[in-house]
Structures are given as structure tokens and as C-alpha cells.
Design a protein around this motif. Structure first.
Motif, PDB file in Angstrom:
ATOM      1  N   LEU A  87      55.896   2.935  25.601  1.00 41.05           N
ATOM      2  CA  LEU A  87      57.018   3.829  25.310  1.00 41.05           C
ATOM      3  C   LEU A  87      58.348   3.293  25.838  1.00 41.05           C
ATOM      4  O   LEU A  87      59.411   3.750  25.415  1.00 41.05           O
ATOM      5  CB  LEU A  87      56.757   5.222  25.884  1.00 41.05           C
ATOM      6  CG  LEU A  87      55.686   6.062  25.190  1.00 41.05           C
ATOM      7  CD1 LEU A  87      55.501   7.394  25.903  1.00 41.05           C
ATOM      8  CD2 LEU A  87      56.039   6.289  23.731  1.00 41.05           C
ATOM      9  N   SER A  88      58.294   2.332  26.739  1.00 37.96           N
ATOM     10  CA  SER A  88      59.538   1.750  27.261  1.00 37.96           C
ATOM     11  C   SER A  88      60.037   0.592  26.396  1.00 37.96           C
ATOM     12  O   SER A  88      61.091   0.032  26.669  1.00 37.96           O
ATOM     13  CB  SER A  88      59.322   1.258  28.699  1.00 37.96           C
ATOM     14  OG  SER A  88      58.397   0.175  28.728  1.00 37.96           O
ATOM     15  N   ARG A  89      59.280   0.261  25.358  1.00 39.19           N
ATOM     16  CA  ARG A  89      59.654  -0.834  24.465  1.00 39.19           C
ATOM     17  C   ARG A  89      60.130  -0.290  23.121  1.00 39.19           C
ATOM     18  O   ARG A  89      60.257   0.914  22.922  1.00 39.19           O
ATOM     19  CB  ARG A  89      58.461  -1.781  24.284  1.00 39.19           C
ATOM     20  CG  ARG A  89      57.845  -2.272  25.595  1.00 39.19           C
ATOM     21  CD  ARG A  89      58.813  -3.144  26.400  1.00 39.19           C
ATOM     22  NE  ARG A  89      58.949  -4.467  25.802  1.00 39.19           N
ATOM     23  CZ  ARG A  89      58.169  -5.497  26.082  1.00 39.19           C
ATOM     24  NH1 ARG A  89      57.177  -5.362  26.961  1.00 39.19           N
ATOM     25  NH2 ARG A  89      58.359  -6.670  25.514  1.00 39.19           N
ATOM     26  N   ASP A  90      60.367  -1.200  22.170  1.00 38.68           N
ATOM     27  CA  ASP A  90      60.847  -0.790  20.852  1.00 38.68           C
ATOM     28  C   ASP A  90      59.735  -0.121  20.051  1.00 38.68           C
ATOM     29  O   ASP A  90      58.584  -0.570  20.087  1.00 38.68           O
ATOM     30  CB  ASP A  90      61.361  -2.002  20.073  1.00 38.68           C
ATOM     31  CG  ASP A  90      62.610  -2.603  20.703  1.00 38.68           C
ATOM     32  OD1 ASP A  90      63.347  -1.847  21.362  1.00 38.68           O
ATOM     33  OD2 ASP A  90      62.833  -3.814  20.528  1.00 38.68           O
ATOM     34  N   PRO A  91      60.060   0.938  19.299  1.00 35.64           N
ATOM     35  CA  PRO A  91      59.041   1.620  18.497  1.00 35.64           C
ATOM     36  C   PRO A  91      58.670   0.822  17.252  1.00 35.64           C
ATOM     37  O   PRO A  91      59.389  -0.092  16.835  1.00 35.64           O
ATOM     38  CB  PRO A  91      59.722   2.938  18.112  1.00 35.64           C
ATOM     39  CG  PRO A  91      61.184   2.606  18.093  1.00 35.64           C
ATOM     40  CD  PRO A  91      61.385   1.591  19.192  1.00 35.64           C
ATOM     41  N   GLU A  92      57.513   1.179  16.698  1.00 33.79           N
ATOM     42  CA  GLU A  92      57.013   0.611  15.436  1.00 33.79           C
ATOM     43  C   GLU A  92      56.853  -0.906  15.484  1.00 33.79           C
ATOM     44  O   GLU A  92      57.066  -1.606  14.510  1.00 33.79           O
ATOM     45  CB  GLU A  92      57.908   1.035  14.268  1.00 33.79           C
ATOM     46  CG  GLU A  92      57.943   2.544  14.071  1.00 33.79           C
ATOM     47  CD  GLU A  92      58.661   2.959  12.811  1.00 33.79           C
ATOM     48  OE1 GLU A  92      58.424   2.331  11.763  1.00 33.79           O
ATOM     49  OE2 GLU A  92      59.461   3.912  12.869  1.00 33.79           O
ATOM     50  N   ARG A  93      56.489  -1.385  16.652  1.00 33.42           N
ATOM     51  CA  ARG A  93      56.171  -2.793  16.813  1.00 33.42           C
ATOM     52  C   ARG A  93      54.868  -2.900  17.593  1.00 33.42           C
ATOM     53  O   ARG A  93      54.660  -2.167  18.567  1.00 33.42           O
ATOM     54  CB  ARG A  93      57.288  -3.510  17.565  1.00 33.42           C
ATOM     55  CG  ARG A  93      56.965  -4.984  17.809  1.00 33.42           C
ATOM     56  CD  ARG A  93      58.003  -5.670  18.639  1.00 33.42           C
ATOM     57  NE  ARG A  93      57.524  -6.969  19.113  1.00 33.42           N
ATOM     58  CZ  ARG A  93      58.177  -7.741  19.980  1.00 33.42           C
ATOM     59  NH1 ARG A  93      59.344  -7.365  20.445  1.00 33.42           N
ATOM     60  NH2 ARG A  93      57.654  -8.888  20.365  1.00 33.42           N
TER      61      ARG A  93
END
Length: 382
Positions: A87-93
């Protein structure tokens, strides 16, 4: 070609799950099998609080696989480190867990689960959903099997937008279902008649009060699904009003409501009052019928209104049936003298009843009581 057909079938299954959440396990099983995973999870939660609201987990059904199922094993704790990190990273990857954090400790997951699964060699992704929600997808293999191949991660990446859309559809359907259930339940309880007419002016829904009024001879009825009065001139006026409301339902700024009285002289009862208004589709053109106008007809029966008002006043202020009737009749504009004559009782008897009504309703004069009846819950007639 075979790979493309498999992906196409997977996407079809994902959208079937949008309208039938019981198919999620099947979808998860199929995805896990396609990327050769030993454990998969789909999680829904809140992006702000990070709380999990829904989780479905799918271990493979093989003879050598230990039986791990909730609540014996805490999958929430097992996936929690990867949920928080993803959740701390970019979504949809799609992220390989070694890419996310190669040094992340096991924290508080089940030891037996960690001994069996190489969760650090798994892969996870998440996507934003409406209302600050998130969807999380994670897969891993058992110890000693190694990380996922690039093509398998690419497959997950391809499926994420479809999984996200499926959850959005499911959430939207859930909201509509809830709204429908609440509305239907409330309409069933109304003490006024409710009739919903389709684009052809035919009734598609009637609540119990409307059904009773429509079955009573004299007044209003249904003929070939359409509302009609015993009087042709009233029927013609009603039809024109209904047609106008349906035609202007989706035109902003149009005058699309009106009122009409339906006579009941042959029954010796006061006329029914009908409110007809446009009922436009509120789905923002998400359905092919969104442009079709409808009409909502509300039927007010003065006699039923009085009975309902009295019932509410009895419950609210612990009035007797006689006291509630007195308060309602005064609010309708009757005087004590008129009520004394019509009920064959003395004014003094009515004054004594009115005094008790004042005490119970915490009012001091008749004008205060009338205001209480006309503006309080007793006026809602629901």
C-alpha cells in the motif's frame, strides 16, 4: 493462442464474480493454477485505517498440501506485512516481494504457514477502490520453489484492471440492492398509496395501500395496467399528467409534476388526492433504459391519513384513542362545538379530554397542540 484463450476465460470468470461473489474462490483458484502459485489471497480493506474488511484465501487442493483454513490459521497476520508494504507503493502494479522489501521479517504470522510457504518469494499488487477502499492481491509458493517468472507476473498485471472493475461493479450492485431493499421495505410500510409507472404508463410497482385502493370499486383502479378514474374527464386529465411527467423525466428545468383529485362520490367518501411526478433514472446512463422516463404516483386517502395520524400520536404521547382522535380533529380545523355536536358529547367532556391531551403533549393551549400535530412526526403519515 492457447495462452490468450486462457486469459480471455479468466477475464470472463472475473466479471461473472462481479455479480456473484461466491465465484471468487473459483477465480482465485484459476489464477493461482495459471501462474503456478500454491497460495493466493484477495483482500479488501480501508486505505486510511488499513483495516481488512474481506478476505478470501485459496490453498491448492493437493494431497501433499496441509489443510490450512480460517480460523485455525491467521491469514490476516500472514499477509499483513505485505499489505502494508504494498500500500505504500504505486497502485495497479505487480511487485515481487523481494522487490518490495527483501529484509522484511516474518512478524506475527503463523509459524506453520511460514514454514510451508516462501512468502518472501511471492508477488502482490493493490488497487484503489471508491470510498477510500483498496483491493489487494497476493500469491506465493511453498518453500524451495523459487520466485514467479516474468510472464506470470505480466499475467497478474494484465488481470488487475479487470479485478478492480469487477469489485467496483459488485460494490455498485450492492449499493443498488441495499437501496432497493430499503426503499421497497419502506414503501410497503407507507400509509399512502405508491404506484410506479413505466415508460408506457403501466404500473410496475404498487405498495399494499395502493393495491387496496385500486381494488376498491369507485374511485381509482387499474385497466390494462394503467390508472383510471370512474369519471372519463378525470381519467383523461390523469393520463395527460402521467404522459407529461414521463416525457419530461430527463429534461432539466421542465415542470414535471402535478396534482389531481379523484372523485369517490358513489362511496360517500372524500376524493382521493394524487400527486404525479417524474421518476428519472439516476444511474447516469449506465443502463440502456436510463433514458426512459417513469412516473411516480402518490395516492392520499384523507380517511387513512387521519387513522395513521391518530396511531402515531397514541404511540408518541401515550394518548388514548379518544384523545388522539380529538387532537387530530382539532388540527383538521374542527371546533369543540362542532365535535360535541357530531359526537353527541358535551363541551365539558371534550374540555376535560383536551386538558389531559395538553398534559401529555406538554402543550398549554389549543394553537400549540395544533402546531405539534401538523409539524411533528404525526404529520408524516408514513
Amino acid at each position: 493462442m492457447e495462452h490468450s484463450q486462457t486469459i480471455s476465460n479468466l477475464i470472463s470468470e472475473i466479471y461473472r464474480a462481479a455479480t456473484d461473489a461466491t465465484r471468487l474462490h473459483m477465480v482465485l483458484d484459476t489464477i493461482a493454477h495459471h501462474i503456478d502459485a500454491d497460495l493466493g489471497a484477495i483482500v479488501l480493506g480501508d486505505r486510511v485505517t488499513r483495516e481488512v474488511s474481506f478476505m478470501v484465501v485459496t490453498p491448492p487442493e493437493t494431497d501433499d498440501h496441509p489443510t490450512y483454513s480460517q480460523p485455525t490459521f491467521d491469514y490476516n497476520s500472514f499477509f499483513r506485512p505485505w499489505i502494508n508494504t504494498t500500500l505504500s507503493r504505486d497502485p495497479e502494479r505487480v511487485y515481487g516481494h523481494t522487490e518490495l522489501d527483501p529484509h522484511l521479517s516474518r512478524l506475527n504470522g503463523s509459524k506453520r504457514l511460514y514454514d510451508y510457504y516462501a512468502v518472501k518469494q511471492g508477488a502482490s499488487a493493490y488497487f484503489h477502490l471508491k470510498k477510500s477502499s483498496y483491493g489487494f492481491l497476493s500469491f506465493c509458493r511453498k518453500q524451495g520453489r523459487g520466485e514467479f517468472e516474468p510472464q506470470q507476473l505480466a499475467t497478474l498485471h494484465l488481470l488487475i484492471p479487470h479485478i478492480k472493475q469487477a469489485f467496483e461493479i459488485n460494490r455498485y450492485l450492492d449499493e443498488l440492492t441495499l437501496l432497493h431493499d430499503v426503499t421497497q421495505e419502506r414503501y410497503q410500510q407507507f400509509s399512502i398509496g405508491i404506484v410506479l409507472l413505466n415508460e408506457a404508463g403501466k404500473a410496475v410497482f404498487t405498495n399494499p395501500v395502493a393495491k387496496q385502493l385500486l381494488k376498491t370499486s369507485g374511485g381509482i383502479s387499474l385497466s390494462d395496467g394503467r390508472l383510471r378514474s370512474e369519471r372519463e374527464e378525470e381519467t383523461e386529465k390523469l393520463n395527460k399528467l402521467v404522459a407529461r411527467c414521463i416525457q419530461t423525466a430527463n429534461i432539466k428545468g421542465a415542470v414535471n409534476d402535478g396534482f389531481i383529485s379523484i372523485s369517490r362520490n358513489n362511496l360517500g367518501k372524500p376524493p382521493l388526492s394524487l400527486s404525479v411526478s417524474s421518476y428519472a433514472n439516476k444511474l447516469d446512463s449506465r443502463t440502456v433504459a436510463a433514458s426512459n422516463g417513469r412516473a411516480l404516483v402518490v395516492i392520499f386517502d384523507p380517511e387513512r391519513r387521519q387513522n395513521t395520524q391518530e396511531y402515531i400520536l397514541e404511540r408518541l404521547y401515550d394518548l388514548t384513542a379518544t384523545e388522539a382522535a380529538l387532537a387530530t380533529q382539532l388540527a383538521d380545523g374542527k371546533t369543540l362545538t362542532e365535535l360535541a355536536l357530531s359526537n353527541a358529547v358535551s363541551r365539558e367532556t371534550l374540555r376535560s379530554q383536551l386538558k389531559r391531551v395538553f398534559q401529555k403533549t406538554h402543550t398549554k393551549r389549543q394553537s400549540e397542540l395544533v402546531k405539534l400535530v401538523l409539524t411533528g412526526p404525526g404529520s408524516l403519515v408514513i
